[in-house]
Design a protein around this motif. Structure first.
Motif, PDB file in Angstrom:
ATOM      1  N   ILE A  80       0.847  -1.194   0.000  1.00  0.00           N
ATOM      2  CA  ILE A  80       0.000   0.000   0.000  1.00  0.00           C
ATOM      3  C   ILE A  80       0.881   1.242   0.000  1.00  0.00           C
ATOM      4  N   VAL A  81       0.526   2.228  -0.817  1.00  0.00           N
ATOM      5  CA  VAL A  81       1.206   3.527  -0.792  1.00  0.00           C
ATOM      6  C   VAL A  81       0.202   4.585  -0.360  1.00  0.00           C
ATOM      7  N   VAL A  82       0.661   5.538   0.418  1.00  0.00           N
ATOM      8  CA  VAL A  82      -0.209   6.588   0.963  1.00  0.00           C
ATOM      9  C   VAL A  82       0.500   7.934   0.816  1.00  0.00           C
ATOM     10  N   THR A  83      -0.223   8.958   0.380  1.00  0.00           N
ATOM     11  CA  THR A  83       0.351  10.294   0.247  1.00  0.00           C
ATOM     12  C   THR A  83      -0.704  11.335   0.581  1.00  0.00           C
ATOM     13  N   THR A  84      -0.279  12.485   1.090  1.00  0.00           N
ATOM     14  CA  THR A  84      -1.193  13.548   1.501  1.00  0.00           C
ATOM     15  C   THR A  84      -0.675  14.908   1.035  1.00  0.00           C
ATOM     16  N   ASP A  85      -1.595  15.748   0.555  1.00  0.00           N
ATOM     17  CA  ASP A  85      -1.273  17.137   0.224  1.00  0.00           C
ATOM     18  C   ASP A  85      -2.305  18.060   0.850  1.00  0.00           C
ATOM     19  N   LEU A  86      -1.846  19.248   1.231  1.00  0.00           N
ATOM     20  CA  LEU A  86      -2.701  20.277   1.806  1.00  0.00           C
ATOM     21  C   LEU A  86      -2.688  21.483   0.882  1.00  0.00           C
ATOM     22  N   LEU A  87      -3.859  21.954   0.468  1.00  0.00           N
ATOM     23  CA  LEU A  87      -3.992  23.125  -0.397  1.00  0.00           C
ATOM     24  C   LEU A  87      -4.693  24.234   0.375  1.00  0.00           C
ATOM     25  N   ILE A  88      -4.086  25.411   0.408  1.00  0.00           N
ATOM     26  CA  ILE A  88      -4.580  26.527   1.217  1.00  0.00           C
ATOM     27  C   ILE A  88      -4.861  27.724   0.327  1.00  0.00           C
ATOM     28  N   GLU A  89      -6.043  28.303   0.490  1.00  0.00           N
ATOM     29  CA  GLU A  89      -6.418  29.492  -0.279  1.00  0.00           C
ATOM     30  C   GLU A  89      -5.435  30.631   0.000  1.00  0.00           C
ATOM     31  N   GLY A  90      -4.999  31.283  -1.040  1.00  0.00           N
ATOM     32  CA  GLY A  90      -4.058  32.388  -0.913  1.00  0.00           C
ATOM     33  C   GLY A  90      -2.611  31.956  -0.938  1.00  0.00           C
ATOM     34  N   ILE A 145      -4.526   6.844  -1.620  1.00  0.00           N
ATOM     35  CA  ILE A 145      -4.070   5.496  -1.290  1.00  0.00           C
ATOM     36  C   ILE A 145      -3.976   4.695  -2.581  1.00  0.00           C
ATOM     37  N   GLY A 146      -2.930   3.897  -2.692  1.00  0.00           N
ATOM     38  CA  GLY A 146      -2.764   3.077  -3.877  1.00  0.00           C
ATOM     39  C   GLY A 146      -2.189   1.724  -3.546  1.00  0.00           C
ATOM     40  N   GLU A 147      -2.126   0.869  -4.564  1.00  0.00           N
ATOM     41  CA  GLU A 147      -1.598  -0.470  -4.379  1.00  0.00           C
ATOM     42  C   GLU A 147      -0.564  -0.767  -5.453  1.00  0.00           C
ATOM     43  N   VAL A 148       0.386  -1.618  -5.119  1.00  0.00           N
ATOM     44  CA  VAL A 148       1.433  -1.989  -6.064  1.00  0.00           C
ATOM     45  C   VAL A 148       1.887  -3.408  -5.735  1.00  0.00           C
ATOM     46  N   GLU A 149       2.128  -4.186  -6.768  1.00  0.00           N
ATOM     47  CA  GLU A 149       2.624  -5.545  -6.561  1.00  0.00           C
ATOM     48  C   GLU A 149       3.982  -5.499  -5.873  1.00  0.00           C
ATOM     49  N   SER A 150       4.250  -6.478  -5.042  1.00  0.00           N
ATOM     50  CA  SER A 150       5.524  -6.541  -4.341  1.00  0.00           C
ATOM     51  C   SER A 150       6.682  -6.547  -5.330  1.00  0.00           C
ATOM     52  N   ASP A 151       7.679  -5.734  -5.047  1.00  0.00           N
ATOM     53  CA  ASP A 151       8.889  -5.567  -5.869  1.00  0.00           C
ATOM     54  C   ASP A 151       8.668  -4.735  -7.131  1.00  0.00           C
ATOM     55  N   GLU A 152       7.451  -4.200  -7.319  1.00  0.00           N
ATOM     56  CA  GLU A 152       7.198  -3.344  -8.481  1.00  0.00           C
ATOM     57  C   GLU A 152       7.229  -1.860  -8.121  1.00  0.00           C
ATOM     58  N   GLU A 153       7.279  -1.547  -6.817  1.00  0.00           N
ATOM     59  CA  GLU A 153       7.327  -0.141  -6.419  1.00  0.00           C
ATOM     60  C   GLU A 153       8.649   0.495  -6.854  1.00  0.00           C
ATOM     61  N   VAL A 154       8.609   1.789  -7.137  1.00  0.00           N
ATOM     62  CA  VAL A 154       9.805   2.516  -7.578  1.00  0.00           C
ATOM     63  C   VAL A 154      10.027   3.699  -6.641  1.00  0.00           C
ATOM     64  N   TYR A 155      11.256   3.836  -6.129  1.00  0.00           N
ATOM     65  CA  TYR A 155      11.591   4.914  -5.203  1.00  0.00           C
ATOM     66  C   TYR A 155      12.458   5.963  -5.908  1.00  0.00           C
ATOM     67  N   ARG A 156      12.798   7.007  -5.169  1.00  0.00           N
ATOM     68  CA  ARG A 156      13.663   8.050  -5.718  1.00  0.00           C
ATOM     69  C   ARG A 156      15.142   7.671  -5.674  1.00  0.00           C
ATOM     70  N   ASN A 157      15.473   6.626  -4.978  1.00  0.00           N
ATOM     71  CA  ASN A 157      16.882   6.361  -4.664  1.00  0.00           C
ATOM     72  C   ASN A 157      17.518   5.234  -5.479  1.00  0.00           C
ATOM     73  N   GLY A 158      16.928   4.885  -6.635  1.00  0.00           N
ATOM     74  CA  GLY A 158      17.427   3.737  -7.372  1.00  0.00           C
ATOM     75  C   GLY A 158      18.226   4.044  -8.621  1.00  0.00           C
ATOM     76  N   ALA A 159      18.444   5.324  -8.931  1.00  0.00           N
ATOM     77  CA  ALA A 159      19.179   5.678 -10.152  1.00  0.00           C
ATOM     78  C   ALA A 159      20.632   5.227 -10.067  1.00  0.00           C
ATOM     79  N   LYS A 160      21.172   4.779 -11.207  1.00  0.00           N
ATOM     80  CA  LYS A 160      22.550   4.300 -11.276  1.00  0.00           C
ATOM     81  C   LYS A 160      23.298   5.039 -12.387  1.00  0.00           C
TER      82      LYS A 160
END
Length: 360
Positions: free
Chosen positions: A65-75, A162-177
């Motif tokens: 499971i992946v979870v992310t949150t954003d807050l948007l504020i007027e002004g 909220i989202g779902e991803v198969e095990s070992d299919e998730e991609v992070y920011r730290n995998g570049a080579k």
């Protein structure tokens, strides 16, 4: 496409003197929630229980499971003088879905919380939730809960995706080579230039409210600002091409900021080629009109919600001819640093100059 009627940008709600607007105090919190969410339908088997209890219940079996949150504020994040509430509801969902797709995941549910002042009648919130419902239908997600409360400072929206991803299919920011290719979807800078046009027309409107400018020449860049799209299609495309990125991030704060995030977390350097950055013709022409450098806009504008990712060179044959993807650079050893290679073949250190929170 966004309907370019300037009158719709410069009002919060339909100003019909004969229309009887409904005060939120006439409903109360629970009746308001029931009213705004009555048309939302459940689409996913993983949603066991949605709106209507103390908490939602989800069942993802063996998927991650992946979870992310954003807050948007007027002004801070939006200006209701030119942001229609339906577009705002849509955009509030989209910016969160984009983060889910940046994990190589499938978005399945969102919660939406709203704090609102008494200047908003029920009909205004109906417009906001119409945009939320539209996004839910287009992107096939369930709205499973949230909260409503009062505000003394205008409108605030918090969305959790909220989202779902198969095990070992998730991609992070730290995998570049080193030697990976740097790739981006779509084109860049349009949302920022759309904002410049809307801000300019807002000032014109202040001087002459009867002025009705012709915005047809800016239709694409205005839509990119008011009604962005999350690149679910790119995630589906990569799966079809059997390409799994080695790292990935969405472009919310500007291309340079996101490249620096990827490189720092992956402990690598990079060369970004200026002549490879994809720009829409409308972005180029509007940059000339505003006397702004288009490369600066692409690097620092933000709110494009395109996907920036790296792939192994072995995947080059699979992506090289795809019109949705542009190869804009390649990854190097960390010690070589992060640079923009200009059209004049000059190497300039990349700097993050995009959106920053908590600026004075």
């Amino acid at each position: 496409m966004v309907v370019l009627q300037i009158a719709s940008y410069f009002c919060i709600m339909i100003e019909d003197k004969n229309q009887q607007l409904t005060q939120l105090s006439d409903l109360g919190e629970f009746a308001l929630i029931e009213h705004l969410t009555k048309n939302l339908k459940i689409k996913h088997k993983s949603t066991v229980k949605g709106i209507g209890d103390d908490a939602a219940v989800l069942n993802f079996n063996k998927k991650k499971i992946v979870v992310t949150t954003d807050l948007l504020i007027e002004g801070v994040h939006f200006d209701l003088s030119y942001m229609p509430l339906k577009h705002l509801g849509y955009k509030a969902v989209i910016v969160n879905l984009s983060d889910v797709y940046a994990m190589n995941a499938t978005a399945t549910q969102v919660t939406v919380s709203v704090a609102v002042s008494n200047r908003f009648p029920l009909e205004a919130l109906e417009d906001l939730y119409a945009g939320i419902e539209t996004a839910a239908n287009i992107y096939n997600i369930d709205v499973i809960g949230g909260d409503t409360t009062s505000s003394t400072t205008g409108l605030l929206i918090s969305v959790t995706a909220i989202g779902e991803v198969e095990s070992d299919e998730e991609v992070y920011r730290n995998g570049a080579k080193p030697n990976d290719l740097l790739v981006v979807s779509g084109d860049l800078g349009a949302a920022y230039m759309g904002l410049q046009v809307l801000e300019r027309e807002k000032e014109v409107y202040k001087v002459n409210p009867n002025n009705q400018p012709d915005l047809e020449a800016y239709s694409y860049i205005i839509e990119r600002q008011l009604k962005p799209e999350a690149r679910k299609d790119v995630i589906e495309l990569l799966k079809q091409l059997k390409v799994k990125p080695t790292s990935m991030i969405d472009i919310s704060d500007g291309l340079s900021s996101e490249i620096i995030h990827l490189c720092k977390q992956s402990k690598v350097g990079c060369d970004l080629y200026e002549n490879k950055i994809p720009l829409d013709p409308q972005v180029i022409s509007s940059c000339e009109e505003f006397n702004i450098d288009s490369t600066t806009v692409a690097l620092n504008g933000g709110e494009d919600y395109e996907l920036l990712f790296t792939v192994s060179q072995e995947d080059f044959p699979n992506i090289k001819a795809n019109p949705s993807l542009s190869i804009i650079g390649f990854i190097k050893e960390e010690k070589e640093g992060m640079h923009l290679v200009t059209r004049a073949d000059t190497r300039i250190p990349l700097k993050a100059q995009g959106w920053k929170n908590f600026n004075d």
